[in-house]
Scaffold this motif. Sequence first.
Motif, PDB file in Angstrom:
ATOM      1  N   UNK A 178      -4.355  45.286  72.824  1.00 45.52           N
ATOM      2  CA  UNK A 178      -4.328  44.337  71.697  1.00 45.52           C
ATOM      3  C   UNK A 178      -5.711  43.820  71.300  1.00 45.52           C
ATOM      4  N   UNK A 179      -6.552  43.539  72.314  1.00 44.80           N
ATOM      5  CA  UNK A 179      -7.870  42.961  71.997  1.00 44.80           C
ATOM      6  C   UNK A 179      -8.803  43.975  71.347  1.00 44.80           C
ATOM      7  N   UNK A 180      -8.498  45.254  71.429  1.00 47.34           N
ATOM      8  CA  UNK A 180      -9.362  46.274  70.819  1.00 47.34           C
ATOM      9  C   UNK A 180      -8.915  46.667  69.412  1.00 47.34           C
ATOM     10  N   UNK A 181      -7.781  46.082  68.966  1.00 47.08           N
ATOM     11  CA  UNK A 181      -7.301  46.460  67.629  1.00 47.08           C
ATOM     12  C   UNK A 181      -8.121  45.730  66.567  1.00 47.08           C
ATOM     13  N   UNK A 182      -8.178  46.280  65.347  1.00 45.90           N
ATOM     14  CA  UNK A 182      -8.960  45.608  64.296  1.00 45.90           C
ATOM     15  C   UNK A 182      -8.538  44.156  64.116  1.00 45.90           C
ATOM     16  N   UNK A 183      -7.217  43.868  64.209  1.00 44.25           N
ATOM     17  CA  UNK A 183      -6.743  42.484  64.078  1.00 44.25           C
ATOM     18  C   UNK A 183      -6.053  42.081  65.370  1.00 44.25           C
ATOM     19  N   UNK A 184      -6.532  41.007  65.978  1.00 38.24           N
ATOM     20  CA  UNK A 184      -5.960  40.547  67.249  1.00 38.24           C
ATOM     21  C   UNK A 184      -5.574  39.080  67.153  1.00 38.24           C
ATOM     22  N   UNK A 185      -4.440  38.742  67.753  1.00 40.36           N
ATOM     23  CA  UNK A 185      -4.020  37.344  67.912  1.00 40.36           C
ATOM     24  C   UNK A 185      -3.427  37.206  69.306  1.00 40.36           C
ATOM     25  N   UNK A 186      -3.598  36.051  69.951  1.00 41.87           N
ATOM     26  CA  UNK A 186      -2.936  35.875  71.246  1.00 41.87           C
ATOM     27  C   UNK A 186      -1.424  36.055  71.073  1.00 41.87           C
ATOM     28  N   UNK A 187      -0.766  36.605  72.075  1.00 42.48           N
ATOM     29  CA  UNK A 187       0.688  36.816  71.975  1.00 42.48           C
ATOM     30  C   UNK A 187       1.040  38.203  71.484  1.00 42.48           C
ATOM     31  N   UNK A 188       0.024  39.034  71.215  1.00 43.37           N
ATOM     32  CA  UNK A 188       0.299  40.406  70.781  1.00 43.37           C
ATOM     33  C   UNK A 188       0.943  41.173  71.930  1.00 43.37           C
ATOM     34  N   UNK A 189       1.830  42.071  71.584  1.00 43.67           N
ATOM     35  CA  UNK A 189       2.556  42.783  72.639  1.00 43.67           C
ATOM     36  C   UNK A 189       1.740  43.940  73.199  1.00 43.67           C
ATOM     37  N   UNK A 190       1.828  44.096  74.499  1.00 41.50           N
ATOM     38  CA  UNK A 190       1.185  45.199  75.186  1.00 41.50           C
ATOM     39  C   UNK A 190       1.751  46.537  74.650  1.00 41.50           C
ATOM     40  N   UNK A 191       0.903  47.538  74.390  1.00 38.18           N
ATOM     41  CA  UNK A 191       1.404  48.766  73.742  1.00 38.18           C
ATOM     42  C   UNK A 191       2.443  49.536  74.556  1.00 38.18           C
ATOM     43  N   UNK A 192       2.410  49.429  75.877  1.00 39.41           N
ATOM     44  CA  UNK A 192       3.430  50.122  76.687  1.00 39.41           C
ATOM     45  C   UNK A 192       4.814  49.540  76.418  1.00 39.41           C
ATOM     46  N   UNK A 193       4.917  48.210  76.498  1.00 43.07           N
ATOM     47  CA  UNK A 193       6.208  47.574  76.235  1.00 43.07           C
ATOM     48  C   UNK A 193       6.610  47.805  74.775  1.00 43.07           C
ATOM     49  N   UNK A 194       5.623  47.723  73.880  1.00 44.08           N
ATOM     50  CA  UNK A 194       5.911  47.922  72.452  1.00 44.08           C
ATOM     51  C   UNK A 194       6.463  49.330  72.210  1.00 44.08           C
ATOM     52  N   UNK A 195       5.885  50.336  72.853  1.00 42.86           N
ATOM     53  CA  UNK A 195       6.379  51.707  72.691  1.00 42.86           C
ATOM     54  C   UNK A 195       7.808  51.817  73.225  1.00 42.86           C
ATOM     55  N   UNK A 196       8.021  51.222  74.412  1.00 42.50           N
ATOM     56  CA  UNK A 196       9.346  51.334  75.024  1.00 42.50           C
ATOM     57  C   UNK A 196      10.413  50.688  74.144  1.00 42.50           C
ATOM     58  N   UNK A 197      10.156  49.481  73.636  1.00 39.59           N
ATOM     59  CA  UNK A 197      11.192  48.822  72.825  1.00 39.59           C
ATOM     60  C   UNK A 197      11.378  49.553  71.492  1.00 39.59           C
ATOM     61  N   UNK A 198      10.312  50.130  70.972  1.00 39.07           N
ATOM     62  CA  UNK A 198      10.448  50.922  69.736  1.00 39.07           C
ATOM     63  C   UNK A 198      11.355  52.121  70.003  1.00 39.07           C
TER      64      UNK A 198
END
Length: 364
Positions: A178-198
Amino acid sequence: MYLLEFGGEDDAFAACEAASAATGIRRIAPGLAVAGGLVPERVRGLAYTRRASDLLGRGDADLASARAVLEAASIDREGTVAVRATDVHGSSGVSTERAERELGQVLVDRGFAVDLDDPDHLLRVAFSEGVLAADSGTDALEHEERAEGEESAGERVSACALGWLAAESVRDFGTRAPTDKPFFQPGSMDPLLARAVANVAGARPGAAILDPMCGTGGVLVEAGLVGADVIGTDAQAKMAAGAQENLGHFLERDEPSPTGVSRGSWHVGRGDATQLPLADDAVDGVVFDAPYGRQSKIETHRLEDLVSGALAEAHRVAPRAVVIADRSWHSEARAAGWEVAATFERRVHRSLTRYVMVLERRTA
Ligand SMILES: C[S@@+](CC[C@H](N)C(=O)[O-])C[C@H]1O[C@@H](n2cnc3c(N)ncnc32)[C@H](O)[C@@H]1O
């Protein structure tokens, strides 16, 4: 039959996600499951499954048993081979080096040439011992009929499973912290969990996935990378603009995504999750990550009203939803017409547990 090797700590959740790529999944030991059918291309996009192999045979978690399985197996392959062994969570104490050497020798004795660098066929051998954890939710997988002698939750098991590698998931999640994305905000979802729920919500080429509280767009990026067309809304203009920036960055590229599919299309705008600008049944799946009180600004609603309203709207536009929250919203989900198919608890850190609810439209 196929062998699935899971990653992460929660096998029940991994099995739930793997159901987006495989059928007839049964967990056989910590970190391991078998499946009846498989779409290898979809395995590439899984977060909590590392590999899928064509199952050759199963035995107990010791080398003698693995040797016996390999010596007895019928092998209809030609070309060079290599063996890679793993001891799941170090549970069996089997030396993987020794297993690779001895099982490689069995293959040599059976007439195969070994090529450790670029084999035509890679034999995966997994050893695992421990208690088959019960699912944390009312997981449908648990209710499948089990043949006599098969493992069930809570039982102590000792297993080895051998199979020819068929597909591996692409481990590039670290490039989307999340911190390496062009737009970051605290509370952003970790990409592993985000992929799994998607994936659990049904993300795949040709499917449409909506995140009505998309924040920085974490879930939508992952859904788009496995080929789904994605739609997002967020009540805050800043978030909608930030999600657009992130989705443009990760999805607007001509080359296929690392998982080998064309990246999905995306549409994000400012909107209220309780009043979606979408027709009934407009999408295949909904995912949302409800605000955590103080972490996220709640626009115009009390949290209860927001979640209830969003659940009702999700039910109107999709047959399936995955909701992530810092508490379980079972009764609100049922009141909105959903059946709670499974619930998983994921500890994010000591003071924060996230509940992942898998919801399906109740059929009359
Ligand atoms: C926990 S955050 C989502 C984080 C997101 N999954 C990510 O990875 O960045 C919840 C989001 O819900 C949004 N929100 C709050 N009330 C809303 C409403 N009524 N409709 C749509 N979005 C809302 C907030 O602006 C916030 O961005």
